[in-house]
Design an enzyme around this catalytic site. Structure first.
Site, PDB file in Angstrom:
ATOM      1  CE  LYS A  75      -2.851  11.221  -2.805  1.00 20.19           C
ATOM      2  NZ  LYS A  75      -3.379  10.003  -3.453  1.00 20.19           N
TER       3      LYS A  75
ATOM      4  CG  HIS B 280      -0.837   6.781  -1.883  1.00 16.77           C
ATOM      5  ND1 HIS B 280      -2.095   6.891  -2.439  1.00 16.77           N
ATOM      6  CD2 HIS B 280      -1.006   6.167  -0.683  1.00 16.77           C
ATOM      7  CE1 HIS B 280      -2.990   6.370  -1.606  1.00 16.77           C
ATOM      8  NE2 HIS B 280      -2.345   5.923  -0.535  1.00 16.77           N
TER       9      HIS B 280
ATOM     10  CD  GLU C  38      -6.274   7.618   5.853  1.00 18.68           C
ATOM     11  OE1 GLU C  38      -5.122   8.011   6.090  1.00 18.68           O
ATOM     12  OE2 GLU C  38      -6.708   7.425   4.700  1.00 18.68           O
TER      13      GLU C  38
ATOM     14  CG  HIS D 180      -1.876   1.131   1.297  1.00 20.39           C
ATOM     15  ND1 HIS D 180      -3.250   0.949   1.378  1.00 20.39           N
ATOM     16  CD2 HIS D 180      -1.693   2.472   1.322  1.00 20.39           C
ATOM     17  CE1 HIS D 180      -3.851   2.129   1.453  1.00 20.39           C
ATOM     18  NE2 HIS D 180      -2.918   3.067   1.417  1.00 20.39           N
TER      19      HIS D 180
ATOM     20  CG  HIS E 101      -7.357   4.297   0.551  1.00 22.65           C
ATOM     21  ND1 HIS E 101      -6.868   3.529  -0.475  1.00 22.65           N
ATOM     22  CD2 HIS E 101      -6.331   5.122   0.919  1.00 22.65           C
ATOM     23  CE1 HIS E 101      -5.612   3.884  -0.720  1.00 22.65           C
ATOM     24  NE2 HIS E 101      -5.268   4.841   0.114  1.00 22.65           N
TER      25      HIS E 101
ATOM     26  CG  ASP F  33      -0.516   5.428   3.499  1.00 18.46           C
ATOM     27  OD1 ASP F  33      -0.938   5.407   2.329  1.00 18.46           O
ATOM     28  OD2 ASP F  33      -1.198   5.892   4.432  1.00 18.46           O
ATOM     29  CG  ASN F  34       0.270   9.013   1.539  1.00 17.18           C
ATOM     30  OD1 ASN F  34      -0.455   8.222   2.127  1.00 17.18           O
ATOM     31  ND2 ASN F  34      -0.137   9.701   0.502  1.00 17.18           N
TER      32      ASN F  34
END
Length: 442
Positions: free
Chosen positions: A87, A84, A237, A82, A234, A334-335
């Site tokens: 981004k 991104h 959250e 997971h 998602h 994640d990010n």
């Protein structure tokens, strides 16, 4: 060339001696584990593959060149399910001014509209992949913002990057858009066309408690069934216990008798349910065959943030309870350096280290290393990834740490990463490479 501490013999076959490996990640060898779940092993590497896995000392010394790892922990190259990539690294030009979730949403939307050309997306994706590769990542699933014109920009760019990185990092992608957009037939047609043309057979969205959630889920599940897609969501959250879209996803999976794979990320509000509600939802999740990934670094950064106020909770889901119920659980990056998380380096060793602290994994069984290796590989349908296996490529992370407390006390910056039995250059890309995209003079 930076390769870490270990030098490999220049020979078609050699032995890695005196290693400690998580027993939960070993296949094809009969080895005993200590109380920490670590097995002392020797590995025979031949023509880039793991030929034998034996208890330490069982391979005859002198039979072939050897490297003595002196009890250091070895891991397979890891699996990040997971992230991104589209981004990543936009923080210098678009920082999140208040660090909140709403702030992240609005900041990313503005940056996407202004800056996300194919060249911009490709450059940042490639930078992120070079970073992850240097740290020892074997496979990743990235979410692709799939709204408006971006569908036609990011998906072809992703497909090009996936082809360029084949053989180094196995890539998958899932579309990302709000659940309400699933109600728009034109939008769904555009997303499905992009996934068919450029994707990996995965469909998904962000779920939240809109009145039409069940109808939106029915549309997504039906589209997945008709096209043979898996699903990735998602989910919830938020710290609002009224957010229970995870239960709605489980109900939809059961209602449609869905036989594909389903992965749900975040699921933060599950940890704030009353015990009886949590138990009911988890039972449905297990029955529906859903896997859950927690994103501890990003969720601890965003959740329960307020100006001048100390946060009161960690933002992570009920991972222990899910695992105890038999739900496949994992953690991921994640990010990375974007408005949803200002930090991070797509380093799953860091994610496992910090996830152990945040989620208190350290006194709840010896097999949590599977959460960044075997379990996400299985959730992504990647056979042979995330394990140390006889016959598999010798894709390994070698460390000097002899137990978990040594591994988690330092960043393991001196690790050696092997791909097909050979050490890779672990030099990390310089952030200055992206200056021209950030409005900075290089």
């Amino acid at each position: 060339m930076t390769t870490g501490f270990a030098r490999m013999p220049d020979a078609p076959a050699f032995r890695l001696a005196e290693l400690r490996a998580p027993a939960c990640l070993i296949e094809g060898g009969e080895v005993a584990a200590d109380r920490n779940g670590l097995a002392r092993i020797d590995l025979v590497i031949a023509e880039g593959r793991t030929e034998r896995i034996e208890p330490a000392g069982m391979v005859a010394a002198g039979a072939m060149p050897a490297v003595d790892l002196d009890g250091g922990i070895v891991l397979p190259r890891l699996v990040d399910c997971h992230v991104h990539l589209d981004k990543g690294h936009i923080w210098p030009r678009s920082p999140n001014r208040d660090g909140t979730f709403p702030g992240a949403l609005t900041t990313v939307a503005a940056d996407r509209e202004a800056n996300w050309s194919a060249e911009d997306v490709r450059a940042r994706m490639d930078f992120s992949l070079r970073t992850a590769f240097a740290h020892g990542t074997a496979a990743m699933r990235t979410h692709i913002d799939s709204v408006g014109k971006q569908i036609g920009i990011s998906w072809p760019a992703y497909a090009e990057i996936r082809a360029e990185w084949a053989g180094r990092i196995a890539l998958q992608a899932s579309p990302l858009f709000g659940a309400d957009a699933a109600l728009d037939p034109a939008h769904m047609a555009a997303v499905i066309a992009a996934v068919k043309a450029h994707g990996d057979g995965i469909l998904g969205c962000v779920t939240y408690m809109i009145p039409e959630l069940d109808r939106a889920l029915d549309i997504l599940f039906q589209a997945a069934i008709e096209n043979g897609f898996d699903l990735d969501f998602h989910v919830d959250e938020t710290n609002d216990p009224a957010a229970r879209s995870l239960e709605h996803i489980a109900d939809a999976a059961l209602r449609h008798r869905f036989s594909g794979k389903i992965l749900c990320g975040h699921c933060c509000s599950l940890a704030l349910q009353a015990p009886e509600d949590e138990a009911r939802i988890i039972a449905k999740v297990r029955e529906a065959g859903i896997a859950v990934v927690s994103l501890p670094l990003c969720n601890m950064y965003l959740q329960d943030r307020g100006v001048g106020r100390t946060p009161r909770w960690r933002g992570v889901t009920a991972l222990h309870e899910l695992k105890a119920a038999g739900v496949p659980v994992m953690i991921a990056s994640d990010n990375t350096r974007d408005p949803f998380y200002a930090y991070g380096d797509l380093d799953l060793v860091e994610v496992l280290r910090e996830g152990t602290r945040i989620l208190q994994l350290d006194h709840s069984g010896p097999d949590w290393a599977a959460a960044v290796a075997r379990t996400p590989a299985e959730a992504m349908g990647l056979r042979g990834a995330g394990v140390i296996a006889v016959g598999a490529p010798a894709d390994l992370i070698l460390t000097r740490a002899r137990d978990w407390t040594e591994l988690f006390s330092r960043p393991q910056a001196d690790r050696t990463v092997l791909v097909a039995g050979r050490p890779i250059d672990r030099t990390l890309p310089d952030y200055r490479e992206l200056d021209h995209l950030m409005g900075r003079a290089s």
